[in-house]
Design a protein around this motif. Structure first.
Motif: not given
Length: 82
Positions: A56-59, A63-64, A66-72
């Protein structure tokens, strides 16, 4: 699920401190040993050790990121053509 304290780091801290004092190590050597042992204990405490929790921690981390990369990428202004 009840959390049980891990006694191994505490015993390692006690034994390493006692061994360095008995070996005639300087006070700063004892402090370094204790700090390193406490750092290892902190890492074991902060990061989950059970397999489902670790998954769960790695998932969540993936996800976090990936979201940061998408926002950047969305916030980056387009580069002008050369």
């Amino acid at each position: 699920m009840a959390l049980t304290p891990n006694l191994i780091p505490a015993s390692v801290t006690a034994v390493s401190g006692l061994a360095t004092v008995m070996a005639g190590a300087p006070w700063w050597g004892v402090v370094i040993c204790l700090v390193l042992t406490l750092a290892a204990t902190s890492v074991q405490t902060l990061f989950p050790q059970d397999s489902p929790d670790r998954l769960t921690w790695w998932t969540n981390r993936r996800t976090h990121r990936h979201l940061r990369r998408t926002r950047q990428q969305q916030n980056t202004p387009p580069t002008p053509p050369a």
